[in-house]
Design a protein around this motif. Structure first.
Motif, PDB file in Angstrom:
ATOM      1  N   ALA A  80      61.126  31.505 104.922  1.00  0.00           N
ATOM      2  CA  ALA A  80      60.586  30.843 106.388  1.00  0.00           C
ATOM      3  C   ALA A  80      58.865  30.410 105.953  1.00  0.00           C
ATOM      4  CB  ALA A  80      60.363  31.924 107.562  1.00  0.00           C
ATOM      5  N   ALA A  81      58.327  30.990 104.957  1.00  0.00           N
ATOM      6  CA  ALA A  81      57.337  31.301 104.432  1.00  0.00           C
ATOM      7  C   ALA A  81      56.894  29.828 103.935  1.00  0.00           C
ATOM      8  CB  ALA A  81      56.104  31.965 104.061  1.00  0.00           C
ATOM      9  N   GLN A  82      57.523  29.908 102.860  1.00  0.00           N
ATOM     10  CA  GLN A  82      57.635  28.301 101.713  1.00  0.00           C
ATOM     11  C   GLN A  82      58.592  27.599 102.148  1.00  0.00           C
ATOM     12  OE1 GLN A  82      60.042  27.859  98.863  1.00  0.00           O
ATOM     13  NE2 GLN A  82      61.237  29.462 100.714  1.00  0.00           N
ATOM     14  N   ALA A  83      59.465  27.738 103.236  1.00  0.00           N
ATOM     15  CA  ALA A  83      60.629  26.313 103.462  1.00  0.00           C
ATOM     16  C   ALA A  83      60.137  24.664 103.351  1.00  0.00           C
ATOM     17  CB  ALA A  83      61.459  26.649 104.125  1.00  0.00           C
ATOM     18  N   PRO A  84      60.902  23.602 103.441  1.00  0.00           N
ATOM     19  CA  PRO A  84      60.510  22.636 103.906  1.00  0.00           C
ATOM     20  C   PRO A  84      60.613  22.239 104.939  1.00  0.00           C
ATOM     21  CG  PRO A  84      62.377  22.031 102.128  1.00  0.00           C
ATOM     22  CD  PRO A  84      62.202  24.609 102.375  1.00  0.00           C
ATOM     23  N   GLU A  85      59.733  22.054 105.852  1.00  0.00           N
ATOM     24  CA  GLU A  85      59.789  21.578 107.359  1.00  0.00           C
ATOM     25  C   GLU A  85      61.383  21.285 107.632  1.00  0.00           C
ATOM     26  OE1 GLU A  85      58.727  21.820 111.350  1.00  0.00           O
ATOM     27  OE2 GLU A  85      57.522  22.141 109.696  1.00  0.00           O
ATOM     28  N   ALA A  86      62.164  20.429 107.195  1.00  0.00           N
ATOM     29  CA  ALA A  86      62.909  19.517 107.138  1.00  0.00           C
ATOM     30  C   ALA A  86      64.870  21.031 107.574  1.00  0.00           C
ATOM     31  CB  ALA A  86      63.692  18.285 106.276  1.00  0.00           C
ATOM     32  N   LEU A  87      64.119  21.789 106.719  1.00  0.00           N
ATOM     33  CA  LEU A  87      65.166  22.909 106.557  1.00  0.00           C
ATOM     34  C   LEU A  87      64.516  23.744 108.231  1.00  0.00           C
ATOM     35  CD1 LEU A  87      65.947  23.449 103.266  1.00  0.00           C
ATOM     36  CD2 LEU A  87      67.007  22.241 104.230  1.00  0.00           C
ATOM     37  N   LEU A  88      63.678  23.796 108.086  1.00  0.00           N
ATOM     38  CA  LEU A  88      63.193  24.692 109.098  1.00  0.00           C
ATOM     39  C   LEU A  88      63.446  23.856 110.684  1.00  0.00           C
ATOM     40  CD1 LEU A  88      59.105  25.733 107.677  1.00  0.00           C
ATOM     41  CD2 LEU A  88      61.351  27.236 107.932  1.00  0.00           C
TER      42      LEU A  88
END
Length: 193
Positions: A80-88
């Motif tokens: 969650a600290a580095q994931a792309p916004e679309a996947l978050l």
């Protein structure tokens, strides 16, 4: 959020979750569930585990609810600290059970590369369930992680690591926490509408 519309993604911890583990029982019981399958359950590498979680989330367009245990909780935080916004945005929430404190003095060496623990607030609803007798994380540490992640926290009495060794096979009681999290997600959805 209808249960039929949700994908439950099981995120096991170190050494995986055998057939008798509650995560495996839940996967068999919850319609629309999948599991993150790591390449190496015994010698986990943070980057590999985070990448596999990301692949698993990206593989299905449905809204996802993560059900993580132990090292799986730490993997979720790192992702969650580095994931792309679309996947978050695809992740609606996370049930985080018995997170493993990989920064503790007696932490197994195999888990050391997961330290330091990502401390950013999770950008989705979360409920952390810990125990006051968990050898992998004290109750105080579980509460500290919950505060860092912005998670609601529950500490169970005498539940150990909430795994097979502590007598949690089917862990039917845990569904109460899953439903509680789903209610929290539904309330947040209504507030945004």
């Amino acid at each position: 959020m209808n249960n039929a519309d949700i994908r439950y993604l099981i995120v096991p911890g170190w050494q995986g979750s055998p057939a008798e583990h509650w995560q495996s029982h839940w996967q068999r019981r919850l319609a629309g569930s999948d599991r993150v399958e790591q390449g190496d359950w015994l010698a986990p590498r943070r980057d590999d585990w985070v990448a596999e979680l990301q692949r698993s989330i990206a593989a299905d367009p449905r809204p996802t609810l993560l059900i993580a245990h132990s090292l799986g909780c730490i993997t979720v935080a790192h992702w969650a600290a580095q994931a792309p916004e679309a996947l978050l945005r695809r992740v609606r929430g996370a049930l985080l059970v018995a997170p493993a404190d990989v920064e503790r003095d007696n932490c197994p060496a195999a888990l050391g590369n997961f330290a330091p623990i990502a401390r950013r607030p999770l950008p989705f609803a979360s409920l952390l369930v810990g125990s006051d007798s968990d050898p992998a994380a004290s109750a105080a540490r579980a509460l500290e992680l919950a505060a860092d992640w912005g998670s609601e926290a529950l500490i169970l009495a005498g539940a150990g690591h909430i795994n097979v060794a502590s007598g949690h096979h089917r862990w039917e009681q845990g569904f109460e926490y899953l439903y509680r999290l789903q209610g929290q997600i539904a309330r947040q959805g209504r507030l945004r509408a």
